[in-house]
Design a protein around this motif. Structure first.
Motif, PDB file in Angstrom:
ATOM      1  N   ALA A 113      44.258  39.232  34.830  1.00 18.30           N
ATOM      2  CA  ALA A 113      43.455  40.421  35.166  1.00 18.30           C
ATOM      3  C   ALA A 113      41.993  40.025  35.370  1.00 18.30           C
ATOM      4  O   ALA A 113      41.333  40.507  36.301  1.00 18.30           O
ATOM      5  N   LEU A 114      41.497  39.138  34.524  1.00 29.71           N
ATOM      6  CA  LEU A 114      40.114  38.682  34.663  1.00 29.71           C
ATOM      7  C   LEU A 114      39.922  37.907  35.966  1.00 29.71           C
ATOM      8  O   LEU A 114      38.930  38.099  36.676  1.00 29.71           O
ATOM      9  N   ASN A 115      40.873  37.063  36.313  1.00 33.49           N
ATOM     10  CA  ASN A 115      40.779  36.306  37.564  1.00 33.49           C
ATOM     11  C   ASN A 115      40.843  37.237  38.771  1.00 33.49           C
ATOM     12  O   ASN A 115      40.144  37.016  39.771  1.00 33.49           O
TER      13      ASN A 115
ATOM     14  N   GLN B 162      37.921  37.591  41.517  1.00 37.60           N
ATOM     15  CA  GLN B 162      38.169  37.424  42.944  1.00 37.60           C
ATOM     16  C   GLN B 162      37.721  38.664  43.718  1.00 37.60           C
ATOM     17  O   GLN B 162      37.120  38.553  44.791  1.00 37.60           O
ATOM     18  N   GLU B 163      37.989  39.844  43.148  1.00 35.67           N
ATOM     19  CA  GLU B 163      37.565  41.093  43.797  1.00 35.67           C
ATOM     20  C   GLU B 163      36.041  41.156  43.907  1.00 35.67           C
ATOM     21  O   GLU B 163      35.489  41.530  44.948  1.00 35.67           O
ATOM     22  N   PHE B 164      35.362  40.762  42.846  1.00 35.78           N
ATOM     23  CA  PHE B 164      33.896  40.740  42.852  1.00 35.78           C
ATOM     24  C   PHE B 164      33.375  39.742  43.873  1.00 35.78           C
ATOM     25  O   PHE B 164      32.435  40.023  44.622  1.00 35.78           O
TER      26      PHE B 164
END
Length: 150
Positions: free
Chosen positions: A66-68, A72-74
Motif C-alpha cells: 500500500a505504501l509503495n 508511485q501515485e504521488f
C-alpha cells in the motif's frame, strides 16, 4: 545430695531433642520448599530463554504494498504537474519569441515604408518653406528701387 535437678535435665534433654527434631523437620521442609522454588526458577529461566530465542529468530514482516502504491501515485502526480509546468514555460517562451519577432518585423516594415515613400508631412513642410522663401525674395526685389545704369 541429689537434687531433683536430674529430672529436669531429662526433660530439658527431651525438649532439646524435640526442638532439634522440629528444627530439623523445619529445615528439611524449607530445603524442600527452596528446591521447589529453584526448580520453578529453572523452568521459568528455560521458558524465558526459549522466548528470547524465538524473539531473536522472529522476523517482522510489514506489508509495504500500500505504501509503495501511494509512493508511485504521488510520483506520477508530481511528474504530471512537472510536465504541465514545463509545457507552460515552453509556451510562454514561444510567445515571447513571437512577440520579439513581430516587433522586429513592424520596425523593419516601417523603416522600409518610410524609405520607399517620402514623408508627406516633411514634403509639405519643405514646400511651404520654399514658397515662403520665394515670396520673401520677390518682396525684397520689389521693395528695392531699380538702379539706373550710367
Amino acid at each position: 545430695m541429689e537434687f531433683q535437678d536430674n529430672k529436669s535435665r531429662r526433660k530439658r534433654v527431651q525438649r532439646e531433642e524435640i526442638g532439634s527434631q522440629v528444627l530439623a523437620d523445619n529445615l528439611i521442609g524449607e530445603i524442600g520448599r527452596l528446591e521447589k522454588v529453584g526448580e520453578q526458577a529453572e523452568r521459568t529461566a528455560t521458558m524465558y530463554g526459549k522466548m528470547f530465542e524465538d524473539i531473536k529468530s522472529t522476523v517482522l514482516k510489514v506489508d509495504t504494498d500500500a505504501l509503495n502504491a501511494k509512493k508511485q501515485e504521488f510520483a506520477d502526480a508530481l511528474e504530471q504537474q512537472t510536465k504541465q509546468v514545463r509545457a507552460t514555460v515552453r509556451t510562454l517562451k514561444g510567445v515571447m519569441w513571437l512577440l520579439i519577432g513581430m516587433l522586429f518585423l513592424v520596425f523593419a516594415v516601417t523603416y522600409c515604408y518610410l524609405e520607399a515613400r517620402p514623408c508627406n508631412a516633411k514634403y509639405q513642410q519643405l514646400e511651404q518653406r520654399y514658397i515662403q522663401l520665394q515670396t520673401e525674395i520677390q518682396a525684397q526685389q520689389a521693395a528695392k528701387p531699380a538702379k539706373k545704369k550710367r
